[in-house]
Every structure is written in structure tokens, then in C-alpha cells.
Design an enzyme around this catalytic site. Structure first.
Site, PDB file in Angstrom:
ATOM      1  N   HIS A 131      25.205  39.929  26.450  1.00  0.00           N
ATOM      2  CA  HIS A 131      26.233  40.892  26.068  1.00  0.00           C
ATOM      3  C   HIS A 131      26.375  41.045  24.550  1.00  0.00           C
ATOM      4  O   HIS A 131      26.367  42.162  24.018  1.00  0.00           O
ATOM      5  CB  HIS A 131      27.559  40.453  26.690  1.00  0.00           C
ATOM      6  CG  HIS A 131      28.647  41.461  26.658  1.00  0.00           C
ATOM      7  ND1 HIS A 131      29.587  41.505  25.652  1.00  0.00           N
ATOM      8  CD2 HIS A 131      28.966  42.455  27.512  1.00  0.00           C
ATOM      9  CE1 HIS A 131      30.437  42.486  25.890  1.00  0.00           C
ATOM     10  NE2 HIS A 131      30.092  43.076  27.015  1.00  0.00           N
ATOM     11  N   TYR A 179      46.685  46.267  21.260  1.00  0.00           N
ATOM     12  CA  TYR A 179      47.489  45.943  20.090  1.00  0.00           C
ATOM     13  C   TYR A 179      47.365  47.023  19.022  1.00  0.00           C
ATOM     14  O   TYR A 179      46.295  47.581  18.791  1.00  0.00           O
ATOM     15  CB  TYR A 179      47.064  44.601  19.497  1.00  0.00           C
ATOM     16  CG  TYR A 179      47.373  43.405  20.366  1.00  0.00           C
ATOM     17  CD1 TYR A 179      48.655  43.193  20.861  1.00  0.00           C
ATOM     18  CD2 TYR A 179      46.388  42.486  20.682  1.00  0.00           C
ATOM     19  CE1 TYR A 179      48.937  42.094  21.656  1.00  0.00           C
ATOM     20  CE2 TYR A 179      46.660  41.382  21.475  1.00  0.00           C
ATOM     21  CZ  TYR A 179      47.938  41.191  21.961  1.00  0.00           C
ATOM     22  OH  TYR A 179      48.220  40.109  22.742  1.00  0.00           O
ATOM     23  N   ASP A 226      14.590  42.927  16.099  1.00  0.00           N
ATOM     24  CA  ASP A 226      15.424  44.027  15.609  1.00  0.00           C
ATOM     25  C   ASP A 226      16.689  43.552  14.903  1.00  0.00           C
ATOM     26  O   ASP A 226      17.410  44.355  14.292  1.00  0.00           O
ATOM     27  CB  ASP A 226      15.845  44.934  16.773  1.00  0.00           C
ATOM     28  CG  ASP A 226      14.865  46.067  17.016  1.00  0.00           C
ATOM     29  OD1 ASP A 226      13.958  46.251  16.186  1.00  0.00           O
ATOM     30  OD2 ASP A 226      15.013  46.761  18.026  1.00  0.00           O
ATOM     31  N   ASN A 249      37.363  48.733  31.234  1.00  0.00           N
ATOM     32  CA  ASN A 249      36.609  49.451  32.258  1.00  0.00           C
ATOM     33  C   ASN A 249      37.393  49.555  33.558  1.00  0.00           C
ATOM     34  O   ASN A 249      36.873  49.319  34.637  1.00  0.00           O
ATOM     35  CB  ASN A 249      35.272  48.752  32.513  1.00  0.00           C
ATOM     36  CG  ASN A 249      34.459  48.617  31.250  1.00  0.00           C
ATOM     37  OD1 ASN A 249      34.434  49.515  30.422  1.00  0.00           O
ATOM     38  ND2 ASN A 249      33.802  47.485  31.086  1.00  0.00           N
ATOM     39  N   SER A 286      32.330  48.331  26.388  1.00  0.00           N
ATOM     40  CA  SER A 286      31.704  47.334  25.520  1.00  0.00           C
ATOM     41  C   SER A 286      30.617  47.952  24.649  1.00  0.00           C
ATOM     42  O   SER A 286      30.382  47.501  23.524  1.00  0.00           O
ATOM     43  CB  SER A 286      31.063  46.220  26.362  1.00  0.00           C
ATOM     44  OG  SER A 286      31.997  45.284  26.788  1.00  0.00           O
ATOM     45  N   ALA A 289      42.548  45.511  22.703  1.00  0.00           N
ATOM     46  CA  ALA A 289      42.533  46.907  22.263  1.00  0.00           C
ATOM     47  C   ALA A 289      43.931  47.515  22.276  1.00  0.00           C
ATOM     48  O   ALA A 289      44.227  48.440  21.521  1.00  0.00           O
ATOM     49  CB  ALA A 289      41.592  47.728  23.146  1.00  0.00           C
ATOM     50  N   ASP A 301      31.904  37.753  20.360  1.00  0.00           N
ATOM     51  CA  ASP A 301      31.338  38.012  21.687  1.00  0.00           C
ATOM     52  C   ASP A 301      30.642  36.759  22.214  1.00  0.00           C
ATOM     53  O   ASP A 301      31.114  35.647  21.967  1.00  0.00           O
ATOM     54  CB  ASP A 301      30.368  39.199  21.573  1.00  0.00           C
ATOM     55  CG  ASP A 301      30.258  40.028  22.839  1.00  0.00           C
ATOM     56  OD1 ASP A 301      29.694  39.524  23.826  1.00  0.00           O
ATOM     57  OD2 ASP A 301      30.725  41.183  22.841  1.00  0.00           O
TER      58      ASP A 301
END
Length: 397
Positions: A183, A288, A141, A274, A337, A286, A132
Site C-alpha cells: 500500500h 479533521y 522508480d 471508501n 488511498s 480526513a 503508511d
């Protein structure tokens, strides 16, 4: 640019790819004149083909370590000549993909991840690569879960000016793989934020996160950047590759990389896209077969109205209004995402328990909860992290 089903900002809305080359001075392949410089991925079938690709290059951008691919700039006429060469498998424009748009840990509760936590299932021992925009190296965190990182694009030097996040007093990133966009850090928190009584908690909580930075501060990366990140993930022997990115066009170089990673034991999970509402619009990678495509649901168990649909969908996960980590704090984003790292975190838990990539993928689908959506919308159903681990949702104490 800002749009989603609940009025929450969705940054970096998915853009069509394949028509531009993300290199100053390079021209798109299809519209280029013979003497124009283009940036291409060249797949070769022999050492002779490799050398011929290098000889044709005016500038070599990347030579892959394990894949038979060279990324290079060259005149269009040289690229066209290589297409006819029997030692060359393909020549394709090095297009770009974008970070798929973004949005409370209501999703963690909905997939029963807290049941897993209460039963000691933390994902410890698993390695999850966030492929990403990078991960904030100092987020409270996340920092105790961070392992290795590698950047395939420059931090703080992206596709637009004035909107990159910078770290420190000298406007430089702390690490080459730091997140200058938001992101990647948001996705990392969903997959694996620590259970430390502050901030948020992830689906996994003690897996090792690895930042594989393939998207710049504008949320953009080339096919070659992304393929190199996938290859790197496979060569490290990591368990899960979480890809909240995509585009309309496929790439042979990208397909080579996902096949390589899948064959080397990586569970690849990707956001479906989206582009909704639609019926057959799942994005690459995605789309594939080697990649687990994830659609998005809202807190009413309805398909998020932005979520792509299609026969490639294997599972659904919460993606609307998801609260998670961003550099320096927290924010709420929406998008497939956000759905993708829910599944990646659950996959990490399974692989920490000894599942291989194929077994984890099958178990996630077999234990998914039916929520009365069609297979085109949710595949096998909604992610149930507790059920995948053999736990009952009432086992939370």
C-alpha cells in the site's frame, strides 16, 4: 474483501475502528472488566498528570516527544480513575486505523502533471512523508528519491501471518520502514515516482520521499502509532504528510497530532474513505479541519462509486484503476488511498516553489477544475497540478 467500481481488487478494505486494541492480551475499554488490562492514550495537562499516568501504567507503550500524551497499558479501573483526575485531559482507548483500499498513470495525465514536468516542475526540494505501510527501499522508480525513514510498527510482523512481504534470504526486511504490504509503495509512486523512462511517473518526480511506517503488514496501526508518525513528520520539518488511511472513529491523540503538525507547517492530506455511495461519511483523519480531505474520481470524471462524500471534502483526484509501484514491480489499485497522493505530490511541487502549508492548500483548491460534481462530492473540484503552478495545460512542450 475485494470490491470496487471497475472489478479491480481493492485490498485492505476500510474497516471500522475503535472496538479493538491491537495488542495481544489487552481488552477493549468499553467491554472490559475493572481488572482487565486495556491500552489507552492519556492526554495530560501538567507534569503531575504525566507522572500520574506513568504511575498507573503496568506497561508504557509510548511517551510522545512533543505532545502531552502517554500511551500505556493499565487496568481498566486505573484508566477510569485517571478520567476523573484534574491533571488529565482525556483517556481514550488506543484503537486502530486501517490502510484505505486500493488502483494507470492515466491519473497523472488527467491532473496535467506531465505539463508541470515539461516545464521543469519536479518538486525538487520538497519533502513528502508517506505515512503508511512503508516504502520499498529498493524499487527502481523510488530509491533515488528516498530520504529518511522511521518505523513505528515492526516490519514483517503484522496482524496476520503468511501474507507479509519479506526481503532477503533470511525473511527480514531490508530497512525497518520497508513496505511489507504494497500500500505505502503504491502511494509513494503516485506522489513521486522518478521520470526515468521506465515503470511509472509520479505527480512530483524529484521530491524527497520519507517512509513513515505506521501500519503493519496487515495494513493496521493504532491511533498512537499514527499520531507518533505525524508528530515525527512535523518534528523533521517536512512539507507534506500523505495519509491514505482512516477509520470511522476519531481520537483525541490523533487530533492533537494533526493540530501540532498543521501548526508546525505540514500540509496534511488524507484519503476521504471508501464508504460510498454515501452523503456524509468522510473518515478520520480526513474529517479533521486541519487535514485536506480528498475524494476519488474515475477516468470519466465521475465520482468513484466507492468514494466517501461529505462537507469536509476539499478536492477530488483520480483514484479508480491507478497503476503504480509495489514492492518488486507494479500493480493497479483503486481507492481514495490512490487519490490522496496525487494531491500530496502536487502540494510538494507548490511547497518546493516557496508556498507554506496554508498557501499550498488554498492554491490547490482555487485552481481545481470544475467537473460538475457537487461540493459534497469533489469540494472545489478536480486537482489540476499545472494550473496550481500557474501553467496552461497546452504548455507541454
Amino acid at each position: 474483501m475485494f470490491d470496487n467500481d471497475n472489478g479491480v481488487l481493492r485490498r485492505n478494505v476500510l474497516k471500522t475502528v475503535g472496538g479493538s486494541v491491537a495488542t495481544v492480551g489487552a481488552t477493549g475499554l468499553a467491554g472490559a472488566d475493572p481488572g482487565d488490562t486495556v491500552e489507552v492514550n492519556v492526554g495530560f495537562s501538567s507534569e503531575r498528570g504525566r507522572q500520574q499516568a506513568l504511575d498507573a501504567a503496568s506497561d508504557v507503550v509510548r511517551v510522545f516527544n512533543s505532545l502531552d500524551i502517554v500511551t500505556a497499558k493499565m487496568p481498566k479501573q486505573a484508566a477510569t480513575a485517571l478520567e476523573q483526575n484534574p491533571n488529565i485531559r482525556y483517556v481514550e482507548e488506543n484503537g486502530t486505523m486501517e490502510a484505505l483500499a486500493q488502483t494507470l498513470p492515466w491519473g497523472i495525465d488527467r491532473v496535467d502533471a506531465e505539463v508541470a514536468h515539461a516545464n521543469g516542475e519536479t518538486g525538487k526540494g520538497a519533502d513528502i512523508a508517506i505515512i503508511d505501510t512503508g516504502i520499498d527501499s529498493d524499487h527502481p522508480d523510488l530509491k533515488n528519491n528516498l530520504g529518511k525513514g522511521k518505523a513505528f510498527v515492526s516490519c514483517g510482523n503484522g496482524g496476520f501471518t503468511g501474507n507479509c512481504r519479506f526481503y532477503g534470504n533470511n525473511n527480514t526486511c531490508r530497512k525497518p520502514w520497508d513496505d511489507d504490504n504494497d500500500h505505502g509503495t503504491h502511494c509513494a509512486g503516485i506522489a513521486d515516482a522518478r521520470d526515468n523512462s521506465k515503470g511509472v511517473v509520479g505527480v512530483s518526480t524529484k521530491a524527497t520521499l520519507h517512509a513513515v511506517k505506521v501500519l503493519d503488514c496487515a495494513g493496521s496501526g493504532t491511533y498512537s502509532d499514527i499520531a507518533a508518525g505525524i508528530e515525527y513528520t512535523a518534528n523533521q520539518g517536512w512539507d507534506v504528510g500523505s495519509m491514505s488511511l482512516g477509520g470511522d472513529s476519531g481520537s483525541q491523540a490523533l487530533q492533537d497530532a494533526v493540530e501540532y503538525a498543521q501548526n508546525n507547517g505540514v500540509l496534511l492530506v488524507a484519503a476521504a474513505g471508501n464508504a460510498g455511495p454515501c452523503t456524509d461519511c468522510v473518515k478520520y483523519p480526513a474529517k479533521y479541519a486541519e487535514v485536506m480531505a480528498v475524494s476519488s474520481t474515475n477516468d470519466n470524471d465521475n465520482l468513484s462509486d466507492f468514494s466517501s462524500q461529505g462537507p469536509e471534502i476539499e478536492i477530488a483526484a483520480p483514484g479508480s484503476n491507478i497503476y503504480s509501484t509495489v514492492p518488486g514491480g507494479y500493480d493497479t489499485f483503486s481507492g481514495t488511498s490512490m487519490a490522496c497522493p496525487h494531491v500530496a505530490g502536487a502540494g510538494g511541487q507548490l511547497m518546493a516553489n516557496g508556498y507554506d502549508n496554508a498557501g499550498a492548500r488554498s492554491q490547490l483548491k482555487q485552481t481545481a477544475e470544475s467537473i460538475n460534481l457537487s461540493a459534497n462530492e469533489s469540494g472545489s473540484g478536480l486537482l489540476d497540478a499545472a494550473a496550481a503552478l500557474g501553467l496552461d495545460s497546452s504548455d507541454s512542450t
